[in-house]
Design a protein around this motif. Structure first.
Motif, PDB file in Angstrom:
ATOM      1  N   HIS A   1      31.425   9.893  56.033  1.00 15.30           N
ATOM      2  CA  HIS A   1      32.466  10.836  55.767  1.00 15.30           C
ATOM      3  C   HIS A   1      32.353  11.559  54.514  1.00 15.30           C
ATOM      4  O   HIS A   1      32.906  12.603  54.179  1.00 15.30           O
ATOM      5  N   GLY A   2      31.379  11.286  53.609  1.00 14.63           N
ATOM      6  CA  GLY A   2      30.923  11.933  52.573  1.00 14.63           C
ATOM      7  C   GLY A   2      32.019  11.600  51.550  1.00 14.63           C
ATOM      8  O   GLY A   2      32.925  10.655  51.597  1.00 14.63           O
ATOM      9  N   GLU A   3      31.578  11.945  50.155  1.00 12.48           N
ATOM     10  CA  GLU A   3      32.557  11.307  49.078  1.00 12.48           C
ATOM     11  C   GLU A   3      33.611  12.172  48.690  1.00 12.48           C
ATOM     12  O   GLU A   3      34.798  11.638  48.605  1.00 12.48           O
ATOM     13  N   HIS A   4      33.595  13.439  48.541  1.00 13.14           N
ATOM     14  CA  HIS A   4      34.651  14.206  48.121  1.00 13.14           C
ATOM     15  C   HIS A   4      34.923  15.168  48.914  1.00 13.14           C
ATOM     16  O   HIS A   4      36.237  15.450  49.105  1.00 13.14           O
ATOM     17  N   ALA A   5      34.020  16.099  49.659  1.00 10.50           N
ATOM     18  CA  ALA A   5      34.307  17.074  50.445  1.00 10.50           C
ATOM     19  C   ALA A   5      34.657  16.631  51.977  1.00 10.50           C
ATOM     20  O   ALA A   5      34.180  16.987  52.906  1.00 10.50           O
ATOM     21  N   VAL A   6      35.615  15.857  52.187  1.00  3.50           N
ATOM     22  CA  VAL A   6      36.057  15.108  53.470  1.00  3.50           C
ATOM     23  C   VAL A   6      36.911  15.985  54.162  1.00  3.50           C
ATOM     24  O   VAL A   6      37.930  16.267  53.686  1.00  3.50           O
ATOM     25  N   VAL A   7      36.393  16.438  55.375  1.00  5.33           N
ATOM     26  CA  VAL A   7      37.122  17.386  56.390  1.00  5.33           C
ATOM     27  C   VAL A   7      37.122  16.914  57.753  1.00  5.33           C
ATOM     28  O   VAL A   7      36.252  15.971  58.081  1.00  5.33           O
TER      29      VAL A   7
ATOM     30  N   ALA B   1      25.531  17.789  66.953  1.00  5.98           N
ATOM     31  CA  ALA B   1      24.435  16.669  66.977  1.00  5.98           C
ATOM     32  C   ALA B   1      23.575  16.660  65.923  1.00  5.98           C
ATOM     33  O   ALA B   1      22.969  15.520  65.496  1.00  5.98           O
ATOM     34  N   ASN B   2      23.386  17.552  65.040  1.00  5.43           N
ATOM     35  CA  ASN B   2      22.397  17.515  63.841  1.00  5.43           C
ATOM     36  C   ASN B   2      22.947  17.144  62.643  1.00  5.43           C
ATOM     37  O   ASN B   2      22.331  16.756  62.020  1.00  5.43           O
ATOM     38  N   ASP B   3      24.164  16.912  62.563  1.00  3.73           N
ATOM     39  CA  ASP B   3      24.723  16.264  61.442  1.00  3.73           C
ATOM     40  C   ASP B   3      25.359  14.995  61.554  1.00  3.73           C
ATOM     41  O   ASP B   3      26.516  14.386  60.845  1.00  3.73           O
ATOM     42  N   VAL B   4      25.307  14.073  62.630  1.00  6.17           N
ATOM     43  CA  VAL B   4      25.806  12.946  63.063  1.00  6.17           C
ATOM     44  C   VAL B   4      25.201  11.898  62.015  1.00  6.17           C
ATOM     45  O   VAL B   4      23.943  11.862  62.063  1.00  6.17           O
ATOM     46  N   SER B   5      25.869  11.266  61.333  1.00  6.94           N
ATOM     47  CA  SER B   5      25.421  10.461  60.318  1.00  6.94           C
ATOM     48  C   SER B   5      24.681   9.201  60.771  1.00  6.94           C
ATOM     49  O   SER B   5      23.804   8.676  59.820  1.00  6.94           O
ATOM     50  N   CYS B   6      24.926   8.625  61.965  1.00  8.61           N
ATOM     51  CA  CYS B   6      24.241   7.617  62.360  1.00  8.61           C
ATOM     52  C   CYS B   6      22.706   7.924  62.517  1.00  8.61           C
ATOM     53  O   CYS B   6      22.004   6.944  62.214  1.00  8.61           O
ATOM     54  N   ARG B   7      22.323   9.062  62.787  1.00 13.26           N
ATOM     55  CA  ARG B   7      20.848   9.153  62.734  1.00 13.26           C
ATOM     56  C   ARG B   7      20.087   9.110  61.593  1.00 13.26           C
ATOM     57  O   ARG B   7      18.789   8.688  61.541  1.00 13.26           O
ATOM     58  N   LYS B   8      20.846   9.107  60.254  1.00  8.90           N
ATOM     59  CA  LYS B   8      20.185   8.612  59.192  1.00  8.90           C
ATOM     60  C   LYS B   8      19.454   7.199  59.153  1.00  8.90           C
ATOM     61  O   LYS B   8      18.399   7.016  58.653  1.00  8.90           O
ATOM     62  N   CYS B   9      20.155   6.344  59.855  1.00  6.47           N
ATOM     63  CA  CYS B   9      19.532   4.949  59.961  1.00  6.47           C
ATOM     64  C   CYS B   9      18.933   4.696  61.204  1.00  6.47           C
ATOM     65  O   CYS B   9      17.992   4.028  61.760  1.00  6.47           O
ATOM     66  N   HIS B  10      19.469   5.261  62.298  1.00  8.46           N
ATOM     67  CA  HIS B  10      19.022   4.927  63.836  1.00  8.46           C
ATOM     68  C   HIS B  10      18.384   6.265  64.278  1.00  8.46           C
ATOM     69  O   HIS B  10      18.729   6.929  65.368  1.00  8.46           O
TER      70      HIS B  10
ATOM     71  N   PRO C   1      29.938  23.676  76.874  1.00  7.61           N
ATOM     72  CA  PRO C   1      31.188  23.441  77.580  1.00  7.61           C
ATOM     73  C   PRO C   1      31.152  22.690  79.131  1.00  7.61           C
ATOM     74  O   PRO C   1      29.998  23.048  79.654  1.00  7.61           O
ATOM     75  N   GLY C   2      31.997  22.089  79.561  1.00  8.31           N
ATOM     76  CA  GLY C   2      32.013  21.589  80.916  1.00  8.31           C
ATOM     77  C   GLY C   2      33.414  20.762  81.306  1.00  8.31           C
ATOM     78  O   GLY C   2      34.023  20.846  80.336  1.00  8.31           O
ATOM     79  N   LEU C   3      33.467  20.262  82.446  1.00  4.79           N
ATOM     80  CA  LEU C   3      34.386  19.460  82.770  1.00  4.79           C
ATOM     81  C   LEU C   3      34.807  18.563  81.861  1.00  4.79           C
ATOM     82  O   LEU C   3      35.859  18.113  81.625  1.00  4.79           O
ATOM     83  N   MET C   4      33.480  17.647  81.599  1.00  4.86           N
ATOM     84  CA  MET C   4      33.809  16.503  80.711  1.00  4.86           C
ATOM     85  C   MET C   4      32.985  16.740  79.322  1.00  4.86           C
ATOM     86  O   MET C   4      32.082  17.345  79.353  1.00  4.86           O
ATOM     87  N   LYS C   5      33.551  16.060  78.294  1.00  7.58           N
ATOM     88  CA  LYS C   5      32.786  16.320  77.136  1.00  7.58           C
ATOM     89  C   LYS C   5      31.657  15.204  76.978  1.00  7.58           C
ATOM     90  O   LYS C   5      32.103  13.811  77.268  1.00  7.58           O
ATOM     91  N   ALA C   6      30.458  15.587  76.899  1.00  7.22           N
ATOM     92  CA  ALA C   6      29.216  14.879  76.774  1.00  7.22           C
ATOM     93  C   ALA C   6      29.605  13.803  75.529  1.00  7.22           C
ATOM     94  O   ALA C   6      30.034  14.023  74.547  1.00  7.22           O
ATOM     95  N   PRO C   7      29.105  12.497  75.583  1.00  4.24           N
ATOM     96  CA  PRO C   7      29.474  11.524  74.563  1.00  4.24           C
ATOM     97  C   PRO C   7      28.281  11.769  73.437  1.00  4.24           C
ATOM     98  O   PRO C   7      27.475  12.131  73.829  1.00  4.24           O
ATOM     99  N   ILE C   8      28.859  11.196  72.235  1.00  2.00           N
ATOM    100  CA  ILE C   8      27.965  11.057  71.138  1.00  2.00           C
ATOM    101  C   ILE C   8      28.110   9.816  70.768  1.00  2.00           C
ATOM    102  O   ILE C   8      29.324   9.227  71.129  1.00  2.00           O
ATOM    103  N   CYS C   9      27.381   9.305  69.726  1.00  4.00           N
ATOM    104  CA  CYS C   9      27.475   7.849  69.283  1.00  4.00           C
ATOM    105  C   CYS C   9      28.639   7.240  69.097  1.00  4.00           C
ATOM    106  O   CYS C   9      28.931   6.203  69.922  1.00  4.00           O
TER     107      CYS C   9
END
Lengths: 223, 439
Positions: free
Chosen positions: B150-156, B162-171, B190-198
């Motif tokens: 979530h970050g330290e201070h600038a939590v929004v 897909a590029n800023d998912v934190s999981c990829r830092k380790c995985h 866009p689509g009928l269903m939202k494709a899943p991310i981690c």
């Protein structure tokens, strides 16, 4: 009712009632197809009699058919006096002597042209060896084979029973061991059936219902 | 004249450029000052922490930046709370210089992240049950804490791209595989269903180990709601297959498979953990990572488990899975999924060449021990692996020998008997003829 029809020195004896004959031939065809589909299921990749999926489907459907067919046999014998053909010989010594005599005939006497020691009658259509074998097969082995087959048919639904049995591998091993026994049986049984007074005599009898027996006074009457 | 005109044009151009520059710099200043400003109290902190380059050095020579972007913090979801809400432990009388010493920057970050649980108790509770928290408790400082994602201070509040998912830092390898999968390609479109991310499959806070439990299968079936019915149309024992075969084992067709045999307690209906059984599990607890269990060792293992526990209680539950997390994400279009039963249901099938025995480790992840293929095929497997059997694929070799003998006996006995009968009949006929001639 006993129907006799004299034909020279042989007479025809009505030994195999219609329900038994229907049960027998459905069972025979079913067993052959179950063995073939079972071999395909177990040895996929090594043999190609049919696709694996077809084999599984065939095996499942035929298993169901043969279970229903088993009840045709069971209900017929339970509700008619013909059940006497399955009555066990309660005198062990007598049973043992009869079995030994029959074994001696198959292993020696038959080669010497000696007559079959067993004489078919309406209520004694099985010789002592057959009587013992069919009691074990029909009352123990076939039901176990059906039961394990049903458990394997839907492993999830019957998981509690499978657990009670000792696990799915135990159930499968029992099913396969009996399958191996029945494979041996399916070869031996028709061969023994060919040992009548003619090669086809017993096969014909299982179609017409009439066994041809030697015309001896006193034979063929109810015990 | 010509020179004068040139001078006028030059002056006009310079004036225009200066005006434009003034307008642009005004805009930039406006942009810098947009959004809420830090409170007066926070400005006190920012007087020092707003300075670029401010950092703290630890005994191991790690350093961590103490610089806080005041405007970004004020604009964050935590802006209205102010610095002191999270940094209540700071005593201005002793600051800087006071406070608890930390061995490293990572230890400091982990300690600071604990403050989040003061407000986000529910999320903290979920996190405590996660594999990440277990790893942290087991001493793995690389395990992520709140601020790593979530970050330290600038939590929004934001939907991650897909590029800023934190999981990829380790995985990273897993994430790269995900990006190539239908899910990764469809994510954000866009689509009928939202494709899943981690987090949609693995959950955001209560992340459980991917190869244990039914969480991931349930995640698949949560979106693919008609999957069970679709499989039932062609797959016998569908429920069993969905239980013991992981989705990627078929839907990542190029993946390498393995059979994992996990110690399971049928009475409590849960996987056995190393913690539960440490005193009793002789072989796994004592085996090194290079140990390869054979049939005999597995037999001993299962007997060892039962010896000091309730006899016959423990069992091994098998599961067909892919060998790595990256392979689990190499999903393809369903038209390319494995549908040929014989891929598994035949002797020597690839999935049964890799066998592991596992128990759940202290951090919730399985501890695996390599096993030889023969553990699936030996006669001892009837007892040791009573709960796992794949038709054809794990059949017992001894039964094949018995079948061959039955076939041999079934064919040869009647043939031999028939031949003997014919020979004896011929001899009898010859004897009768000889006897007839003699008379």
């Amino acid at each position: 009712m006993i129907r006799n029809q004299r034909t020279g020195t042989m007479r025809k004896l009505y030994v195999h009632p219609l329900p038994v004959r229907i049960w027998h031939w459905i069972n025979a065809l079913g067993f052959v197809l179950l063995i073939l589909s079972g071999l395909q299921i177990r040895y996929s990749g090594a043999i190609q009699l049919m696709s694996f999926a077809t084999a599984v489907q065939t095996h499942n459907v035929l298993g169901g058919v043969l279970i229903l067919n088993y009840f045709v046999w069971l209900l017929f014998y339970l509700f008619t006096d013909k059940i006497r053909v399955y009555h066990p010989e309660l005198n062990p010594a007598k049973h043992f002597r009869g079995s030994l005599r029959q074994l001696w005939y198959y292993g020696y006497g038959i080669f010497k042209g000696q007559p079959n020691p067993h004489h078919v009658s309406v209520y004694r259509k099985f010789n002592p060896l057959q009587s013992m074998t069919y009691q074990i097969v029909m009352i123990l082995l076939v039901p176990i084979q059906f039961y394990t087959g049903v458990l394997l048919w839907d492993v999830t639904r019957f998981s509690a029973s499978i657990q009670l049995f000792g696990g799915v591998r135990v159930v499968d091993t029992v099913h396969v061991v009996l399958f191996i026994f029945f494979i041996g049986f399916i070869f031996i049984h028709p061969y023994l059936a060919s040992l009548g007074h003619t090669t086809m005599a017993h096969f014909k009898a299982m179609v017409t219902g009439y066994e041809e027996v030697e015309d001896e006074p006193g034979r063929g009457e109810p015990r | 004249m010509k020179t004068a005109i040139c001078r006028i044009f030059t002056a006009a151009a310079v004036a225009t450029a200066l005006s434009l520059s003034a307008v642009l710099s005004e805009g930039a200043r406006a942009a810098e000052t947009s959004g809420p400003a830090p409170s007066a109290a926070d400005e006190t902190c920012l007087a020092c922490h707003g300075q670029d380059g401010m950092s703290k050095t630890f005994p191991n020579d790690d350093s961590v930046s103490l610089h806080v972007d005041g405007r970004a913090f004020a604009a964050s979801v935590h802006g209205p709370l102010g610095c002191s809400s999270c940094h209540a432990e700071i005593d201005l009388a002793n600051h800087p210089g006071g406070g608890k010493p930390f061995a490293s920057a990572r230890v400091f970050s982990i300690a600071m992240a604990r403050v989040c649980s003061q407000c986000h108790e529910d999320k903290a509770k979920l996190f405590e049950g996660s594999v990440h928290a277990s790893a942290l408790r087991a001493g793995n400082l690389a395990a992520p804490v709140c601020t790593d994602c979530h970050g330290e201070h600038a939590v929004v509040h934001k939907v991650p791209t897909a590029n800023d998912v934190s999981c990829r830092k380790c995985h990273g390898a897993i994430f790269d595989a995900y990006l190539q999968s239908p899910h990764g390609k469809a994510y954000g479109k866009p689509g009928l269903m939202k494709a899943p991310i981690c987090a949609d499959c693995h959950r955001a806070h209560d992340v459980s180990p991917a190869s244990t439990g039914t969480g991931l299968r349930d995640a698949c079936l949560g979106c693919h709601t008609n999957a069970v019915e679709a499989h039932q149309k062609w797959l016998p024992n569908t429920k069993l297959h969905l239980q013991v075969v992981s989705c990627p084992a078929c839907h990542a067709p190029t993946s390498q498979k393995r059979v994992d045999l996990r110690l399971y307690d049928p009475v409590t209906k849960r996987d056995v953990t190393a913690k539960d059984e440490q005193a009793r599990l002789d072989v796994p607890a004592g085996a090194s990572s290079g140990t390869v269990l054979d049939s005999k060792a597995l037999w001993d293992l299962m007997r060892g488990v039962d010896r000091n526990g309730v006899p016959g209680r423990m069992t091994l539950v098998g599961r067909l899975d892919v060998r790595s997390g990256a392979e689990a994400h190499q999903l393809t279009d369903k038209s390319k999924a494995i549908r040929d039963c014989v891929v598994c249901h035949r002797k020597g099938a690839d999935p049964f060449k890799n066998v592991t025995i596992s128990i759940i480790g202290p951090d919730g992840r399985p501890i695996r021990y390599e096993a030889k293929q023969n553990v699936l095929h030996g006669p001892g497997s009837v007892e040791a692996l009573s709960g796992f059997y794949a038709i054809g694929g794990t059949r017992i070799g001894l039964l094949d020998v018995l079948l061959a003998l039955a076939l041999l006996a079934g064919i040869s006995a009647p043939v031999a008997h028939l031949v003997l009968r014919r020979l004896s009949r011929r001899r009898q006929s010859a004897e009768q003829r000889a006897a007839g001639k003699g008379e």
